[in-house]
Design a protein around this motif. Structure first.
Motif, PDB file in Angstrom:
ATOM      1  N   TRP A   1       0.855  -1.155  -0.346  1.00 17.77           N
ATOM      2  CA  TRP A   1       0.027  -0.100   0.614  1.00 17.77           C
ATOM      3  C   TRP A   1       0.882   1.357  -0.117  1.00 17.77           C
ATOM      4  O   TRP A   1       1.758   1.418   0.603  1.00 17.77           O
TER       5      TRP A   1
ATOM      6  N   GLY B   1       1.383   4.578   1.201  1.00 22.43           N
ATOM      7  CA  GLY B   1       0.914   4.730   3.136  1.00 22.43           C
ATOM      8  C   GLY B   1       1.101   6.085   3.326  1.00 22.43           C
ATOM      9  O   GLY B   1       1.018   6.672   2.545  1.00 22.43           O
TER      10      GLY B   1
ATOM     11  N   PHE C   1      -8.017   6.012   2.526  1.00 19.24           N
ATOM     12  CA  PHE C   1      -7.492   5.278   3.073  1.00 19.24           C
ATOM     13  C   PHE C   1      -6.769   5.871   4.685  1.00 19.24           C
ATOM     14  O   PHE C   1      -6.460   5.912   5.443  1.00 19.24           O
TER      15      PHE C   1
ATOM     16  N   PHE D   1      -1.565   0.735   7.551  1.00 21.34           N
ATOM     17  CA  PHE D   1      -1.227   1.642   6.379  1.00 21.34           C
ATOM     18  C   PHE D   1       0.185   3.141   6.632  1.00 21.34           C
ATOM     19  O   PHE D   1      -0.604   4.288   5.885  1.00 21.34           O
TER      20      PHE D   1
END
Length: 408
Positions: free
Chosen positions: A204, A206, A323, A390
């Motif tokens: 991911w 972040g 996110f 995350f």
């Protein structure tokens, strides 16, 4: 290690991929590594931001957009020479990390071939979906891209692929890579299914650990009273669907079905059209166009909102703002089922429709439903595990593992 990152746009330019490069560079340096970032120089009003940073190896470029925020470096011998000169006073490179799909990718693969270095390629873009949303003749353009790719990579492995679609283009690039990563599981699986790379690592993009802690520490414990506060954040361009979003807001607030305030954060080619639409549909008093904001300020607006709205469909390879908002407990209203599955809990998903008019009506109904849930205190809650998963520190640690595998 000395990692040389090649990007299509300068790391200080606007955009999610650029934020990713900035954060990756900072957290790699925290881990004791050296990072150089090769990208076109900036020409816009913020061109002198970090202008003396030795890690930024700015190449001559051609401004691409009216605001001169984005630019292109033509991949050829002169650009290759500029890259080599820029790296003369830097430590010997150990690895190339390509963070782009166009001229940055061409230059990165050419440099890696000259130096005999492994390449890790993070693929950010759904080229097929992006071209279909923004250009009148996407098939002709992608054929042209493949022709450009064959010329730019002449003599390299990627030049041999004679395919003409968007997936062939990415497959050809990946032939020169030791490892390929993607910022979401759904995009990684799509790359694999289309033969781009056998195994794509999911890492991911972040959120800045420090900014997350600062903003979260100042977030109020409960919801502020007043209208439902919605935030839409991104580039105002067709693939992001800002105009259908505003049409849906106008539908949702008709006959007092929804009492809301909307903040639209970002700039782009449809900003003027968005302002005109808000005036025409009678929602100008409810919609505030903030323009672009510094990274941490944008995080604050997401943390303070009742819900984030993301309206793109089939374009996002991660949906990063969803996110980011979830890290602060802010739920999202989503149009893309891939992103909904990726983020897990804490969202309202708009029903899937095939034509735009029906999509707008479905979004309006979801806005009304979300507004009611928020006012009643029953809005879905994002998974708190995201706050740790995350963080950029976690993403950087995972990427370093990929680097070590590639260099071994």
């Amino acid at each position: 290690m000395h990692i040389v990152i090649f990007a299509d746009q300068h790391a200080e330019a606007l955009g999610g991929a650029q934020v990713t490069v900035r954060l990756q560079r900072r957290f790699l340096e925290r881990a004791g590594h050296t990072v150089s970032v090769v990208a076109p120089r900036r020409y816009g009003p913020r061109r002198r931001v970090n202008g003396d940073d030795p890690a930024y190896l700015d190449l001559p470029g051609i401004p691409l957009t009216p605001d001169r925020e984005y630019s292109l470096t033509w991949p050829g011998r002169h650009a290759d020479d500029a890259v080599d000169r820029a790296l003369l006073n830097r430590p010997a490179a150990d690895l190339v990390h390509v963070q782009g799909e166009f001229w940055g990718a061409f230059l990165g693969y050419r440099f890696a071939a000259r130096r005999g270095l492994p390449v890790v390629h993070t693929m950010h873009s759904r080229i097929d979906a992006g071209l279909e949303a923004t250009t009148p003749f996407p098939h002709l353009i992608v054929r042209g891209l493949n022709g450009w790719r064959r010329r730019a990579l002449r003599g390299l492995r990627g030049a041999a692929d004679t395919g003409v679609d968007a997936w062939a283009y990415l497959r050809a690039l990946a032939r020169g890579a030791t490892a390929v990563t993607a910022p979401s599981g759904h995009y990684a699986r799509r790359l694999e299914a289309n033969g781009v790379f056998d195994h794509v690592d999911v890492i991911w993009n972040g959120i800045d650990d420090d900014a997350l802690d600062r903003v979260a520490g100042r977030r109020p414990a409960g919801r502020r009273p007043g209208p439902v506060r919605l935030v839409w954040l991104g580039r105002l361009s067709p693939e992001k669907r800002p105009l259908p979003f505003l049409e849906a807001v106008a539908e949702a607030v008709s006959e007092n079905d929804l009492d809301c305030e909307v903040e639209v954060i970002g700039g782009g080619v449809q900003l003027a059209a968005a302002n005109r639409l808000a005036e025409r549909r009678g929602i100008a008093a409810r919609v505030r166009f903030t323009g672009t904001l510094p990274y941490e300020e944008a995080l604050k607006r997401m943390a303070d909102a009742d819900a984030l709205v993301q309206t793109s469909i089939g374009f996002e390879t991660q949906g990063m703002t969803v996110f980011e908002a979830a890290c602060f407990g802010t739920p999202a209203i989503l149009c893309d089922p891939d992103i909904a599955r990726e983020v897990g809990a804490g969202h309202w998903l708009v029903g899937q429709r095939t034509d735009e008019a029906a999509r707008i009506q479905a979004l309006a109904r979801t806005l009304r439903r979300a507004g009611g849930d928020i006012e009643e205190g029953i809005a879905p809650r994002p998974d708190p595990v995201l706050t740790s998963r995350f963080r950029q520190s976690a993403s950087t640690a995972a990427m370093i593992d990929v680097y070590r595998r590639a260099t071994s």
